[in-house]
Design a protein around this motif. Sequence first.
Motif, PDB file in Angstrom:
ATOM      1  N   MET A   1       0.714  -1.095  -0.122  1.00 40.52           N
ATOM      2  CA  MET A   1       0.058  -0.052  -0.061  1.00 40.52           C
ATOM      3  C   MET A   1       0.929   1.140   0.037  1.00 40.52           C
ATOM      4  N   LEU A   2       0.561   2.205  -0.755  1.00 41.44           N
ATOM      5  CA  LEU A   2       1.393   3.222  -0.995  1.00 41.44           C
ATOM      6  C   LEU A   2       0.436   4.493  -0.274  1.00 41.44           C
ATOM      7  N   LEU A   3       1.209   5.432   0.569  1.00 46.50           N
ATOM      8  CA  LEU A   3       0.549   6.508   1.047  1.00 46.50           C
ATOM      9  C   LEU A   3       1.238   7.664   0.789  1.00 46.50           C
ATOM     10  N   ARG A   4       0.507   8.626   0.029  1.00 50.34           N
ATOM     11  CA  ARG A   4       1.036   9.842  -0.695  1.00 50.34           C
ATOM     12  C   ARG A   4       0.529  11.084  -0.034  1.00 50.34           C
ATOM     13  N   ALA A   5       1.397  12.027   0.388  1.00 43.49           N
ATOM     14  CA  ALA A   5       1.072  13.356   0.898  1.00 43.49           C
ATOM     15  C   ALA A   5       1.781  14.135   0.118  1.00 43.49           C
ATOM     16  N   SER A   6       1.566  15.603   0.421  1.00 44.55           N
ATOM     17  CA  SER A   6       2.357  16.562  -0.319  1.00 44.55           C
ATOM     18  C   SER A   6       3.796  16.779  -0.022  1.00 44.55           C
ATOM     19  N   ALA A   7       4.228  16.290   1.084  1.00 43.99           N
ATOM     20  CA  ALA A   7       5.782  16.154   1.409  1.00 43.99           C
ATOM     21  C   ALA A   7       6.353  14.900   1.000  1.00 43.99           C
ATOM     22  N   GLY A   8       5.673  13.741   0.568  1.00 42.53           N
ATOM     23  CA  GLY A   8       6.559  12.742   0.227  1.00 42.53           C
ATOM     24  C   GLY A   8       5.295  11.584   0.174  1.00 42.53           C
ATOM     25  N   GLN A   9       6.001  10.255   0.229  1.00 44.35           N
ATOM     26  CA  GLN A   9       5.322   9.064   0.221  1.00 44.35           C
ATOM     27  C   GLN A   9       6.155   7.987   0.654  1.00 44.35           C
ATOM     28  N   ALA A  10       5.315   6.811   0.990  1.00 46.30           N
ATOM     29  CA  ALA A  10       5.843   5.675   1.713  1.00 46.30           C
ATOM     30  C   ALA A  10       5.174   4.491   1.443  1.00 46.30           C
ATOM     31  N   SER A  11       5.669   3.283   1.021  1.00 43.89           N
ATOM     32  CA  SER A  11       5.077   2.281   0.864  1.00 43.89           C
ATOM     33  C   SER A  11       5.142   1.242   2.041  1.00 43.89           C
ATOM     34  N   TYR A  12       4.107   0.435   2.468  1.00 43.08           N
ATOM     35  CA  TYR A  12       3.982  -0.508   3.378  1.00 43.08           C
ATOM     36  C   TYR A  12       3.264  -1.609   2.899  1.00 43.08           C
ATOM     37  N   PRO A  13       3.783  -2.889   3.498  1.00 45.76           N
ATOM     38  CA  PRO A  13       3.017  -4.123   3.154  1.00 45.76           C
ATOM     39  C   PRO A  13       1.648  -4.186   3.712  1.00 45.76           C
ATOM     40  N   ALA A  14       0.655  -4.513   2.709  1.00 45.78           N
ATOM     41  CA  ALA A  14      -0.845  -4.668   3.313  1.00 45.78           C
ATOM     42  C   ALA A  14      -1.003  -6.131   3.392  1.00 45.78           C
ATOM     43  N   ALA A  15      -1.860  -6.283   4.105  1.00 43.07           N
ATOM     44  CA  ALA A  15      -2.256  -7.737   4.406  1.00 43.07           C
ATOM     45  C   ALA A  15      -4.160  -7.819   4.426  1.00 43.07           C
ATOM     46  N   ASN A  16      -4.655  -8.949   4.246  1.00 43.05           N
ATOM     47  CA  ASN A  16      -5.957  -9.100   4.464  1.00 43.05           C
ATOM     48  C   ASN A  16      -6.280  -9.023   5.828  1.00 43.05           C
ATOM     49  N   SER A  17      -7.342  -7.949   6.310  1.00 40.64           N
ATOM     50  CA  SER A  17      -7.648  -7.881   7.744  1.00 40.64           C
ATOM     51  C   SER A  17      -8.284  -9.189   8.335  1.00 40.64           C
ATOM     52  N   GLY A  18      -8.700  -9.925   7.636  1.00 40.35           N
ATOM     53  CA  GLY A  18      -9.530 -11.288   7.986  1.00 40.35           C
ATOM     54  C   GLY A  18     -10.706 -11.074   8.711  1.00 40.35           C
TER      55      GLY A  18
END
Length: 72
Positions: A1-18
């Motif tokens: 999952m990628l989060l983007r904001a005006s000051a930058g972005q970051a990627s995180y591993p996403a998982a099914n919540s179950g």
Amino acid sequence: MLLRASAGQASYPAANSGGTPAYAAISVSPGDLMMDRIAYSCGRFAVETSGLRPLAIPAWPEFSRVVEDCRR
């Protein structure tokens, strides 16, 4: 999952919540720099997950309050 904001972005591993209904989830520590980027974003931040349409979410003041409370 990628989060983007005006000051930058970051990627995180996403998982099914179950959960029901199922949803994708990420874990982010309260001290993560991306939380500040979102809190001080200019208007909106984006959440992008492969295979789904990106979401543009308003950066309301409540987000900043939640991050601040989690850091205490």
